[in-house]
Motif scaffolding. Structure first.
Motif, mmCIF file in Angstrom:
data_model
loop_
_atom_site.group_PDB
_atom_site.id
_atom_site.type_symbol
_atom_site.label_atom_id
_atom_site.label_comp_id
_atom_site.label_asym_id
_atom_site.label_seq_id
_atom_site.Cartn_x
_atom_site.Cartn_y
_atom_site.Cartn_z
ATOM 1 N N TYR A 25 0.836 -1.200 0.000
ATOM 2 C CA TYR A 25 0.000 0.000 0.000
ATOM 3 C C TYR A 25 0.871 1.252 0.000
ATOM 4 C CZ TYR A 25 0.961 0.732 5.012
ATOM 5 O OH TYR A 25 1.581 0.959 6.211
ATOM 6 N N GLY A 26 0.273 2.348 -0.450
ATOM 7 C CA GLY A 26 0.959 3.624 -0.433
ATOM 8 C C GLY A 26 0.663 4.354 0.862
ATOM 9 N N THR A 27 1.692 4.860 1.508
ATOM 10 C CA THR A 27 1.509 5.620 2.746
ATOM 11 C C THR A 27 1.030 7.037 2.415
ATOM 12 O OG1 THR A 27 3.742 6.539 2.795
ATOM 13 C CG2 THR A 27 3.424 4.326 3.754
ATOM 14 N N PRO A 28 0.514 7.774 3.407
ATOM 15 C CA PRO A 28 0.106 9.162 3.158
ATOM 16 C C PRO A 28 1.244 10.046 2.650
ATOM 17 C CG PRO A 28 -0.834 8.393 5.221
ATOM 18 C CD PRO A 28 0.133 7.331 4.768
ATOM 19 N N GLU A 29 2.473 9.665 2.982
ATOM 20 C CA GLU A 29 3.635 10.443 2.539
ATOM 21 C C GLU A 29 4.070 10.077 1.128
ATOM 22 O OE1 GLU A 29 2.936 10.179 6.590
ATOM 23 O OE2 GLU A 29 3.708 8.477 5.412
ATOM 24 N N GLY A 30 3.464 9.037 0.562
ATOM 25 C CA GLY A 30 3.803 8.653 -0.799
ATOM 26 C C GLY A 30 4.922 7.649 -0.901
ATOM 27 N N THR A 31 5.190 6.924 0.176
ATOM 28 C CA THR A 31 6.145 5.827 0.130
ATOM 29 C C THR A 31 5.373 4.507 0.030
ATOM 30 O OG1 THR A 31 6.218 5.714 2.552
ATOM 31 C CG2 THR A 31 7.864 7.090 1.470
ATOM 32 N N ILE A 32 6.095 3.387 -0.117
ATOM 33 C CA ILE A 32 5.473 2.078 -0.283
ATOM 34 C C ILE A 32 5.743 1.223 0.946
ATOM 35 C CG2 ILE A 32 5.471 -0.047 -1.658
ATOM 36 C CD1 ILE A 32 6.292 1.673 -4.064
ATOM 37 N N ASN A 33 4.713 0.543 1.443
ATOM 38 C CA ASN A 33 4.861 -0.320 2.598
ATOM 39 C C ASN A 33 4.096 -1.622 2.361
ATOM 40 O OD1 ASN A 33 5.691 -1.120 5.151
ATOM 41 N ND2 ASN A 33 5.050 0.788 6.137
ATOM 42 N N LYS A 34 4.413 -2.644 3.147
ATOM 43 C CA LYS A 34 3.720 -3.924 3.008
ATOM 44 C C LYS A 34 2.528 -4.000 3.941
ATOM 45 C CE LYS A 34 4.898 -8.421 4.181
ATOM 46 N NZ LYS A 34 5.769 -9.605 4.214
ATOM 47 N N LEU A 35 1.373 -4.362 3.383
ATOM 48 C CA LEU A 35 0.158 -4.529 4.169
ATOM 49 C C LEU A 35 0.042 -5.949 4.690
ATOM 50 C CD1 LEU A 35 -2.676 -3.406 5.054
ATOM 51 C CD2 LEU A 35 -3.537 -4.286 2.867
ATOM 52 N N ASP A 36 0.317 -6.922 3.816
ATOM 53 C CA ASP A 36 0.151 -8.327 4.175
ATOM 54 C C ASP A 36 0.799 -9.171 3.085
ATOM 55 O OD1 ASP A 36 -0.736 -10.631 5.485
ATOM 56 O OD2 ASP A 36 -2.745 -9.825 5.844
ATOM 57 N N GLN A 37 0.622 -10.475 3.188
ATOM 58 C CA GLN A 37 1.079 -11.383 2.144
ATOM 59 C C GLN A 37 0.243 -12.650 2.198
ATOM 60 O OE1 GLN A 37 5.177 -11.863 3.424
ATOM 61 N NE2 GLN A 37 4.729 -13.899 4.260
ATOM 62 N N ALA A 38 0.289 -13.421 1.131
ATOM 63 C CA ALA A 38 -0.496 -14.656 1.085
ATOM 64 C C ALA A 38 0.163 -15.631 0.129
ATOM 65 C CB ALA A 38 -1.926 -14.363 0.642
ATOM 66 N N ARG A 39 -0.173 -16.912 0.294
ATOM 67 C CA ARG A 39 0.298 -17.920 -0.648
ATOM 68 C C ARG A 39 -0.684 -17.985 -1.808
ATOM 69 N NH1 ARG A 39 2.617 -23.414 1.947
ATOM 70 N NH2 ARG A 39 3.226 -23.602 -0.244
#
Length: 278
Positions: free
Chosen positions: A190-204
């Motif tokens: 997901y994109g943070t409010p500051e415009g960087t990229i972060n991980k929300l979750d993951q799945a198989r």
């Protein structure tokens, strides 16, 4: 007032927007090894994906020059520029330099440069919101104020089919990439409010990852009846249609648009990637 909406080429336009004379695109340039590709109407997604898959190094992008922006500042009185997040590209800074230089010679112009703090269809939704406000006759100042508030309410998320670009760019260790590949792990970002990229979750598996993304939309969306749900896909319209159907089963958005990624978004999303914004 006459107006023009300028996006850098990470702004993934619908066909309708491409035909509308209010929208204009300033291309970034993509680099894959020794190959240099201009991200304009000549962009060939299939060729680019092939080059990326065969290259041992990650693709890179270079932002438009201030001159490229200034060329499009001519004409209309009100100019709105929507750029890729300033934390991901120098496109915003280049547009700001262009604005400063152009206004020195043309002080009567209205020019607003908007850092989307997003990418792809996040930029698309901002551009559409500008068009909506201009269409009902709001002033330049009112439009810029409202669009900045709209930007703050935007959410952008994406699911990657593979991690090759992250691995090649050094953002993921080789061991993690191998484990993810063997276990079929798909990250939900997901994109943070500051415009960087972060991980929300993951799945198989990709379907489970898309399901997690859809669940997150249902949980956090506010006033969906007033919002457009936008989907960008990289070379996978069937996957985009699946996401659209799953979302609209649960959430009553005002509208839904689907676009294929242009060059910059293709570079970020990778083959089969899905980007959403709302």
């Amino acid at each position: 007032m006459s107006y023009k909406i300028i996006g850098d080429s990470c702004t993934d336009l619908t066909e309708e927007m491409r035909k509308d004379g209010h929208f204009h695109i300033v291309p970034l340039t993509l680099q894959v090894g020794e190959d240099s590709i201009v991200d304009d109407r000549t962009f060939n997604q299939a060729r680019f994906l092939k080059l990326v898959s065969e290259s041992p190094v990650a693709p890179k992008s270079s932002c438009p020059s201030p001159d490229a922006y200034m060329e499009l500042f001519k004409g209309e009185e009100d100019i709105y520029v929507v750029t890729l997040s300033s934390n991901l590209s120098g496109s915003f800074n280049s547009a700001e330099v262009a604005k400063k230089l152009y206004l020195e010679e043309n002080p009567h112009k209205n020019i607003e440069v908007i850092n989307s703090c997003s990418a792809s269809v996040g930029q698309t939704l901002i551009a559409l919101k500008i068009q909506e406000y201009a269409g009902i006759g709001l002033s330049f100042k009112e439009i810029t104020e409202r669009v900045r508030k709209f930007r703050e309410s935007l959410s952008t998320k994406f699911v990657l089919e593979n991690l090759d670009t992250l691995r090649k760019s050094g953002r993921l260790t080789g061991l993690k990439a191998i484990i993810s590949s063997v276990l079929n792990i798909k990250p939900v970002m997901y994109g943070t409010p500051e415009g960087t990229i972060n991980k929300l979750d993951q799945a198989r598996g990709i379907q489970k990852a898309l399901g997690i993304m859809v669940d997150s939309v249902e949980k956090d969306v506010k006033n969906p009846e007033e919002r457009i749900f936008a989907i960008a896909h990289c070379n996978n319209p069937e996957r985009a249609e699946f996401v659209r159907e799953e979302i609209l089963k649960r959430v009553s958005f005002k509208d839904c648009i689907i676009v294929n990624t242009a060059g910059v978004s293709t570079m970020y999303a990778g083959d089969g990637g899905i980007i959403i914004s709302y």
